[in-house]
Design a protein around this motif. Structure first.
Motif, PDB file in Angstrom:
ATOM      1  N   GLN A 208       0.838  -1.191   0.000  1.00 36.17           N
ATOM      2  CA  GLN A 208       0.000   0.000   0.000  1.00 36.17           C
ATOM      3  C   GLN A 208       0.880   1.250   0.000  1.00 36.17           C
ATOM      4  O   GLN A 208       1.842   1.347   0.775  1.00 36.17           O
ATOM      5  N   SER A 209       0.556   2.165  -0.898  1.00 33.00           N
ATOM      6  CA  SER A 209       1.279   3.435  -0.940  1.00 33.00           C
ATOM      7  C   SER A 209       0.487   4.440  -0.102  1.00 33.00           C
ATOM      8  O   SER A 209      -0.708   4.634  -0.320  1.00 33.00           O
ATOM      9  N   THR A 210       1.162   5.052   0.878  1.00 35.72           N
ATOM     10  CA  THR A 210       0.484   6.053   1.717  1.00 35.72           C
ATOM     11  C   THR A 210       1.298   7.339   1.737  1.00 35.72           C
ATOM     12  O   THR A 210       2.470   7.358   1.343  1.00 35.72           O
ATOM     13  N   CYS A 211       0.665   8.377   2.230  1.00 36.23           N
ATOM     14  CA  CYS A 211       1.267   9.707   2.248  1.00 36.23           C
ATOM     15  C   CYS A 211       1.673  10.036   3.683  1.00 36.23           C
ATOM     16  O   CYS A 211       0.835   9.986   4.584  1.00 36.23           O
ATOM     17  N   GLN A 212       2.951  10.331   3.915  1.00 42.65           N
ATOM     18  CA  GLN A 212       3.447  10.638   5.258  1.00 42.65           C
ATOM     19  C   GLN A 212       4.020  12.052   5.264  1.00 42.65           C
ATOM     20  O   GLN A 212       4.758  12.423   4.361  1.00 42.65           O
ATOM     21  N   GLU A 213       3.711  12.808   6.314  1.00 45.98           N
ATOM     22  CA  GLU A 213       4.098  14.219   6.361  1.00 45.98           C
ATOM     23  C   GLU A 213       5.379  14.429   7.178  1.00 45.98           C
ATOM     24  O   GLU A 213       5.571  13.780   8.212  1.00 45.98           O
ATOM     25  N   LEU A 214       6.199  15.358   6.709  1.00 51.49           N
ATOM     26  CA  LEU A 214       7.436  15.742   7.400  1.00 51.49           C
ATOM     27  C   LEU A 214       7.437  17.247   7.605  1.00 51.49           C
ATOM     28  O   LEU A 214       7.030  17.990   6.705  1.00 51.49           O
ATOM     29  N   PHE A 215       7.963  17.687   8.761  1.00 51.85           N
ATOM     30  CA  PHE A 215       8.010  19.121   9.068  1.00 51.85           C
ATOM     31  C   PHE A 215       9.428  19.500   9.510  1.00 51.85           C
ATOM     32  O   PHE A 215      10.061  18.749  10.258  1.00 51.85           O
ATOM     33  N   PHE A 216       9.895  20.663   9.039  1.00 49.66           N
ATOM     34  CA  PHE A 216      11.240  21.130   9.350  1.00 49.66           C
ATOM     35  C   PHE A 216      11.136  22.515   9.982  1.00 49.66           C
ATOM     36  O   PHE A 216      10.596  23.441   9.361  1.00 49.66           O
ATOM     37  N   GLU A 283       5.889  19.618  24.029  1.00 53.88           N
ATOM     38  CA  GLU A 283       5.942  18.785  25.226  1.00 53.88           C
ATOM     39  C   GLU A 283       7.370  18.314  25.520  1.00 53.88           C
ATOM     40  O   GLU A 283       7.823  18.367  26.656  1.00 53.88           O
ATOM     41  N   ARG A 284       8.076  17.855  24.495  1.00 53.74           N
ATOM     42  CA  ARG A 284       9.378  17.212  24.711  1.00 53.74           C
ATOM     43  C   ARG A 284      10.548  18.197  24.636  1.00 53.74           C
ATOM     44  O   ARG A 284      11.528  18.081  25.355  1.00 53.74           O
ATOM     45  N   PHE A 285      10.455  19.166  23.712  1.00 52.41           N
ATOM     46  CA  PHE A 285      11.550  20.135  23.496  1.00 52.41           C
ATOM     47  C   PHE A 285      10.940  21.541  23.570  1.00 52.41           C
ATOM     48  O   PHE A 285      10.741  22.197  22.529  1.00 52.41           O
ATOM     49  N   PRO A 286      10.619  22.013  24.776  1.00 58.55           N
ATOM     50  CA  PRO A 286       9.765  23.211  24.920  1.00 58.55           C
ATOM     51  C   PRO A 286      10.232  24.423  24.124  1.00 58.55           C
ATOM     52  O   PRO A 286       9.395  25.190  23.628  1.00 58.55           O
ATOM     53  N   ALA A 287      11.543  24.618  23.958  1.00 56.57           N
ATOM     54  CA  ALA A 287      12.004  25.824  23.249  1.00 56.57           C
ATOM     55  C   ALA A 287      11.606  25.808  21.776  1.00 56.57           C
ATOM     56  O   ALA A 287      11.682  26.841  21.102  1.00 56.57           O
ATOM     57  N   LEU A 288      11.190  24.653  21.270  1.00 58.59           N
ATOM     58  CA  LEU A 288      10.811  24.570  19.847  1.00 58.59           C
ATOM     59  C   LEU A 288       9.312  24.807  19.633  1.00 58.59           C
ATOM     60  O   LEU A 288       8.837  24.784  18.492  1.00 58.59           O
ATOM     61  N   ALA A 289       8.584  25.062  20.722  1.00 60.53           N
ATOM     62  CA  ALA A 289       7.111  25.164  20.612  1.00 60.53           C
ATOM     63  C   ALA A 289       6.683  26.192  19.557  1.00 60.53           C
ATOM     64  O   ALA A 289       5.749  25.960  18.791  1.00 60.53           O
ATOM     65  N   GLN A 290       7.371  27.315  19.523  1.00 56.58           N
ATOM     66  CA  GLN A 290       6.983  28.381  18.571  1.00 56.58           C
ATOM     67  C   GLN A 290       7.981  28.506  17.418  1.00 56.58           C
ATOM     68  O   GLN A 290       7.992  29.539  16.726  1.00 56.58           O
ATOM     69  N   ALA A 291       8.837  27.518  17.232  1.00 63.71           N
ATOM     70  CA  ALA A 291       9.883  27.636  16.189  1.00 63.71           C
ATOM     71  C   ALA A 291       9.244  27.831  14.816  1.00 63.71           C
ATOM     72  O   ALA A 291       8.273  27.147  14.469  1.00 63.71           O
ATOM     73  N   PRO A 292       9.776  28.768  14.011  1.00 61.96           N
ATOM     74  CA  PRO A 292       9.202  28.973  12.677  1.00 61.96           C
ATOM     75  C   PRO A 292       9.301  27.708  11.821  1.00 61.96           C
ATOM     76  O   PRO A 292      10.312  27.002  11.865  1.00 61.96           O
ATOM     77  N   LEU A 293       8.252  27.458  11.067  1.00 62.41           N
ATOM     78  CA  LEU A 293       8.273  26.317  10.142  1.00 62.41           C
ATOM     79  C   LEU A 293       9.075  26.719   8.906  1.00 62.41           C
ATOM     80  O   LEU A 293       8.754  27.706   8.237  1.00 62.41           O
ATOM     81  N   LEU A 294      10.139  25.967   8.600  1.00 57.26           N
ATOM     82  CA  LEU A 294      10.965  26.275   7.422  1.00 57.26           C
ATOM     83  C   LEU A 294      10.391  25.630   6.167  1.00 57.26           C
ATOM     84  O   LEU A 294      10.369  26.233   5.091  1.00 57.26           O
ATOM     85  N   SER A 295       9.947  24.396   6.301  1.00 56.66           N
ATOM     86  CA  SER A 295       9.359  23.703   5.148  1.00 56.66           C
ATOM     87  C   SER A 295       8.590  22.481   5.640  1.00 56.66           C
ATOM     88  O   SER A 295       8.750  22.041   6.791  1.00 56.66           O
ATOM     89  N   SER A 296       7.775  21.954   4.760  1.00 52.87           N
ATOM     90  CA  SER A 296       7.040  20.724   5.066  1.00 52.87           C
ATOM     91  C   SER A 296       6.781  20.006   3.760  1.00 52.87           C
ATOM     92  O   SER A 296       6.818  20.630   2.686  1.00 52.87           O
ATOM     93  N   LYS A 297       6.533  18.702   3.846  1.00 48.99           N
ATOM     94  CA  LYS A 297       6.249  17.965   2.614  1.00 48.99           C
ATOM     95  C   LYS A 297       5.612  16.622   2.923  1.00 48.99           C
ATOM     96  O   LYS A 297       5.627  16.165   4.071  1.00 48.99           O
ATOM     97  N   CYS A 298       5.082  16.010   1.892  1.00 51.61           N
ATOM     98  CA  CYS A 298       4.584  14.643   1.985  1.00 51.61           C
ATOM     99  C   CYS A 298       5.547  13.713   1.256  1.00 51.61           C
ATOM    100  O   CYS A 298       6.118  14.085   0.223  1.00 51.61           O
ATOM    101  N   CYS A 299       5.723  12.532   1.807  1.00 55.31           N
ATOM    102  CA  CYS A 299       6.532  11.498   1.149  1.00 55.31           C
ATOM    103  C   CYS A 299       5.676  10.247   1.038  1.00 55.31           C
ATOM    104  O   CYS A 299       4.649  10.116   1.687  1.00 55.31           O
TER     105      CYS A 299
END
Ligand SMILES: Cc1cc2nc3c(=O)[nH]c(=O)nc-3n(C[C@H](O)[C@H](O)[C@H](O)COP(=O)(O)OP(=O)(O)OC[C@H]3O[C@@H](n4cnc5c(N)ncnc54)[C@H](O)[C@@H]3O)c2cc1C
Length: 373
Positions: A208-216, A283-299
């Motif tokens: 099965q081919s599925t779509c998975q999201e990545l965030f940077f 929750e895990r890395f609190p300083a990243l809570a508001q980190a700007p999103l640089l890019s995102s994509k589906c694989c």
């Protein structure tokens, strides 16, 4: 076996081409795209390499062997493909997947550290131990530069005498027919077609081919430090890496994504996935809570029902073999799987029975609820 045609220059096909060409086999490697194309699952920027596979001794040993073979490839091509930054598992329970992995590490002599939850503060630039029972740290795990690694495998295969052909192929009896009408014949034809394997051989494999999201995210200089480990939260189905090659801190929710036709354009990642990634980071890395999103994509994932690989001869044509089913965890194993597969082609070793074709029960030990890591 003197000649092999391999259709598919993803990590599985390119690894096999490299392995066989080095051993003197006449290899033709065919792909519809250039090796490392982002439309294929092997074309991403980075992939985790870790030995932890819960209770599974086979994949654990394979990942350990693969580490040595990736180093061998680096030695040949002169590129840094494996970043040995370590990998930390966030264990929520004393008796979970991580404890099972530790038992296998003990049996196989694989280095690991079992750390108190608070020890994460010295591994990560920002960190909270909330909800964790302990950390399992693999100091010799890390991250593979995936696209570069696939290109290096294909290039080194060619350096050892393989022929790389850009074409779409279709099975034609025991041969491979290309879209220009030419026919490739060899002692063995291997279809290492990843996400496309199910469409070509749907009567024998269910992929099965599925779509998975990545965030940077932009985590700033602290998250570019070479010692910051990759991480996996198996129970919460999220994983990530520090900022590698200035692409940003990677966070990937790993719940099974929606089905996606193998030839469909990859859609853009959505706001819901970003919220999941951000909530976890907060929750895990609190300083990243508001980190700007640089890019995102589906694989594109290529999932077998039980997440085990597919590596077996075609039931009706002994010289035709199928290879795939990487199921969200295949990349790291590429060269080690090639070594095993080559031994099976030569008749000197058998492949694991759970790589066989035929019906497979969904679920199994490689999966957490609705996800594979
Ligand atoms: C977002 C994401 C994250 C992942 N994370 C990890 C991770 O952290 N660690 C890990 O180990 N693994 C990970 N994986 C899994 C791993 O990347 C895949 O399992 C692996 O890359 C699959 O390799 P493959 O060679 O089997 O398939 P593919 O990459 O699909 O390659 C198959 C190739 O066959 C070609 N092809 C198909 N049909 C034809 C045809 N008819 N004619 C010619 N060419 C054809 C395609 O063009 C393609 O290049 C991840 C995957 C994704 C998508």
């Amino acid at each position: 076996m003197h000649s092999v045609v391999i259709v598919g220059a993803g990590v599985f096909g390119s690894s096999l081409a490299w392995w066989l060409a080095r051993a003197g086999t006449a290899v033709t490697l065919v792909d519809q795209f250039e090796p490392g194309d982002p439309r294929a699952p092997s074309g991403g920027e980075s992939r985790l390499i870790r030995c932890g596979h819960g209770p599974d001794p086979h994949y654990t040993a394979s990942a350990r062997r693969a580490r040595a073979l990736w180093r061998g490839l680096e030695g040949e091509c002169g590129e840094e493909l494996l970043i040995e930054c370590g990998l930390t598992w966030f264990a929520h329970r004393e008796d979970g997947w991580e404890a099972q992995a530790i038992a296998v590490f003990e049996q196989q002599g694989i280095p690991y550290e079992r750390l108190a939850p608070e020890a994460g503060a010295r591994l990560f630039p920002s960190y909270s131990p909330a909800g964790l029972a302990y950390l399992l740290h693999e100091p010799e795990a890390g991250v593979l530069r995936a696209q570069r690694a696939v290109r290096a495998l294909a290039r080194q295969a060619v350096a050892h005498g393989a022929r790389l052909v850009r074409a779409t192929a279709r099975p034609d009896g025991a041969a491979a027919r290309l879209d220009d009408g030419s026919v490739l014949e060899a002692d063995v034809v291997v279809w290492a077609c990843g996400a496309w394997l199910g469409r070509l051989f749907g009567e024998h494999v269910a992929i099965q081919s599925t779509c998975q999201e990545l965030f940077f995210f932009d985590g700033g200089p602290a998250w570019r430090g070479p010692g910051v480990p990759a991480w996996v939260d198996f129970e919460h189905a999220v994983y990530g890496t520090r900022d590698i090659d200035e692409l940003g801190v990677k966070a990937a929710p790993d719940l099974d994504g929606p089905a996606l036709d193998v030839d469909a354009e990859l859609p853009a990642a959505g706001a819901a996935g970003e919220a999941t990634a951000r909530n976890y980071l907060a929750e895990r890395f609190p300083a990243l809570a508001q980190a700007p999103l640089l890019s995102s994509k589906c694989c594109r994932y290529e999932l077998s029902p039980d997440a085990h690989f597919v590596a077996a001869p075609h039931p009706e044509r002994a010289s035709v073999w199928l290879l795939g089913g990487g199921s969200g965890h295949g990349f790291k194993h590429g060269p080690a799987l090639a070594e095993q597969f080559a031994a099976a082609l030569a008749g000197t070793a058998a492949l694991p029975p759970h790589f066989a074709l035929g019906e497979r029960a969904p679920g199994g030990t490689l999966r957490t609820a609705g996800a594979i890591l």
